[in-house]
Motif scaffolding. Sequence first.
Motif, PDB file in Angstrom:
ATOM      1  N   THR A 141       0.839  -1.189   0.000  1.00  0.00           N
ATOM      2  CA  THR A 141       0.000   0.000   0.000  1.00  0.00           C
ATOM      3  C   THR A 141       0.883   1.251   0.000  1.00  0.00           C
ATOM      4  O   THR A 141       1.803   1.379   0.806  1.00  0.00           O
ATOM      5  N   GLY A 142       0.626   2.125  -0.942  1.00  0.00           N
ATOM      6  CA  GLY A 142       1.415   3.352  -1.062  1.00  0.00           C
ATOM      7  C   GLY A 142       2.667   3.210  -1.901  1.00  0.00           C
ATOM      8  O   GLY A 142       3.336   4.215  -2.196  1.00  0.00           O
ATOM      9  N   LYS A 143       3.013   1.985  -2.307  1.00  0.00           N
ATOM     10  CA  LYS A 143       4.194   1.769  -3.148  1.00  0.00           C
ATOM     11  C   LYS A 143       3.831   1.968  -4.614  1.00  0.00           C
ATOM     12  O   LYS A 143       2.665   2.071  -4.996  1.00  0.00           O
ATOM     13  N   THR A 144       4.861   1.996  -5.468  1.00  0.00           N
ATOM     14  CA  THR A 144       4.681   2.269  -6.900  1.00  0.00           C
ATOM     15  C   THR A 144       4.890   1.005  -7.719  1.00  0.00           C
ATOM     16  O   THR A 144       5.913   0.325  -7.595  1.00  0.00           O
ATOM     17  N   ALA A 162      -4.353  -0.478  -8.312  1.00  0.00           N
ATOM     18  CA  ALA A 162      -4.966   0.738  -7.774  1.00  0.00           C
ATOM     19  C   ALA A 162      -5.927   0.392  -6.647  1.00  0.00           C
ATOM     20  O   ALA A 162      -6.015   1.112  -5.642  1.00  0.00           O
ATOM     21  N   MET A 166      -1.997   1.142  -4.502  1.00  0.00           N
ATOM     22  CA  MET A 166      -0.692   1.417  -5.092  1.00  0.00           C
ATOM     23  C   MET A 166      -0.775   2.545  -6.113  1.00  0.00           C
ATOM     24  O   MET A 166      -1.810   2.753  -6.748  1.00  0.00           O
ATOM     25  N   LYS A 167       0.316   3.259  -6.267  1.00  0.00           N
ATOM     26  CA  LYS A 167       0.466   4.202  -7.365  1.00  0.00           C
ATOM     27  C   LYS A 167       0.912   3.420  -8.591  1.00  0.00           C
ATOM     28  O   LYS A 167       1.785   2.547  -8.498  1.00  0.00           O
ATOM     29  N   VAL A 168       0.321   3.701  -9.742  1.00  0.00           N
ATOM     30  CA  VAL A 168       0.651   2.961 -10.962  1.00  0.00           C
ATOM     31  C   VAL A 168       1.237   3.917 -11.997  1.00  0.00           C
ATOM     32  O   VAL A 168       0.621   4.931 -12.346  1.00  0.00           O
ATOM     33  N   ILE A 169       2.443   3.581 -12.471  1.00  0.00           N
ATOM     34  CA  ILE A 169       3.054   4.304 -13.574  1.00  0.00           C
ATOM     35  C   ILE A 169       3.339   3.311 -14.691  1.00  0.00           C
ATOM     36  O   ILE A 169       3.373   2.094 -14.460  1.00  0.00           O
ATOM     37  N   GLY A 180      -6.013   6.990 -14.294  1.00  0.00           N
ATOM     38  CA  GLY A 180      -5.328   6.589 -13.076  1.00  0.00           C
ATOM     39  C   GLY A 180      -3.902   6.127 -13.258  1.00  0.00           C
ATOM     40  O   GLY A 180      -3.250   5.734 -12.284  1.00  0.00           O
ATOM     41  N   GLU A 182      -0.054   7.073 -14.735  1.00  0.00           N
ATOM     42  CA  GLU A 182       0.852   8.107 -15.223  1.00  0.00           C
ATOM     43  C   GLU A 182       1.884   7.456 -16.146  1.00  0.00           C
ATOM     44  O   GLU A 182       2.599   6.534 -15.745  1.00  0.00           O
ATOM     45  N   SER A 193      10.079   2.703  -9.401  1.00  0.00           N
ATOM     46  CA  SER A 193       9.127   1.629  -9.122  1.00  0.00           C
ATOM     47  C   SER A 193       9.632   0.688  -8.033  1.00  0.00           C
ATOM     48  O   SER A 193      10.758   0.191  -8.103  1.00  0.00           O
TER      49      SER A 193
END
Length: 305
Positions: A141-144, A162, A166-169, A180, A182, A193
């Motif tokens: 949680t909160g990781k990329t 998501a 998690m952040k998703v790039i 959602g 980037e 990442s």
Amino acid sequence: MRALFVDANDTLAAVTERLLRADNLPVAINRNPAISPDDLPRLLDGIEIMIVDHTAVPTPIAAKCVGLKHVVFLGTGARSYMNPEELSRHGISVHTIKGYGDTAVAECAIALMWVAAKNFGEMDRGMREGNWLRRDAVQLTGKTLGLIGFGGIAAEAARMAAGCGMKVIAWNRSPKTHPGVEFVPLQKLLAESHVVSLHLLLNDETKGFLSRDRIAMMRQGSILINTARGAIVDEDAMLDGLRSGHIAHAGLDVFTIEPLPPGHPLTKLPNVTLSAHSAFRTPEASDNLIGAALDHCRRIIAGGR
């Protein structure tokens, strides 16, 4: 025109038979998943359409299959098993199937990510040997999550990640947008990442894509997930990264050589979780896959191409 599913395992044979029951398609099933390429000229005598799951189709062998005009490959990674351009020069068209298992493969990638982050594989092996093996874990949680390649599977993985907070790039070879997500340069993705997941098709441009130099760009202690194709990664560089801890853990469903040979270095590292190229193996994906293959056969029979 007649078709033959040349290397059906029990599961896919049963699905094919079920889907053919209400159909008059001239499709036969060879219930032997362990055939060799040398068996193909005999099996394909008088057959114009070959449905193939995992058997290699070398061009010199295909050239001996005099009546063969079409190969329907069960998946997207036909290049791992044959050379479509060479086959085309012999008058054989290769058809692939996309999208049939996007959710199934994405679920596998996310599952491997969680197992890697929590070290479940190593603890499970230790406890089976009688050791109370405790390992620290990564809180995701909160990781990329960085997705390399962005098609249907990656889009599903992005949705799931998501939902886990998690952040998703992502990076893709051609420009894309997705809610959602980037989209960033590859170097930025590798550097930022916590988890890198590969979703590229294998071709001449992507073979060895995750090179030694690019692995060196990855965030120290990151997790690598590969449910795409083994040859996309420089395997020796990945092994060095795992041994040094630069890659904290790898969750792998695909390999440069399949089946993975006994005693392979990947089987000896504690920070690797392995699955046997099974990401797509769900009933839903199997129905989609065989249904699409039979649709290919219908179109070919109806139109000759």
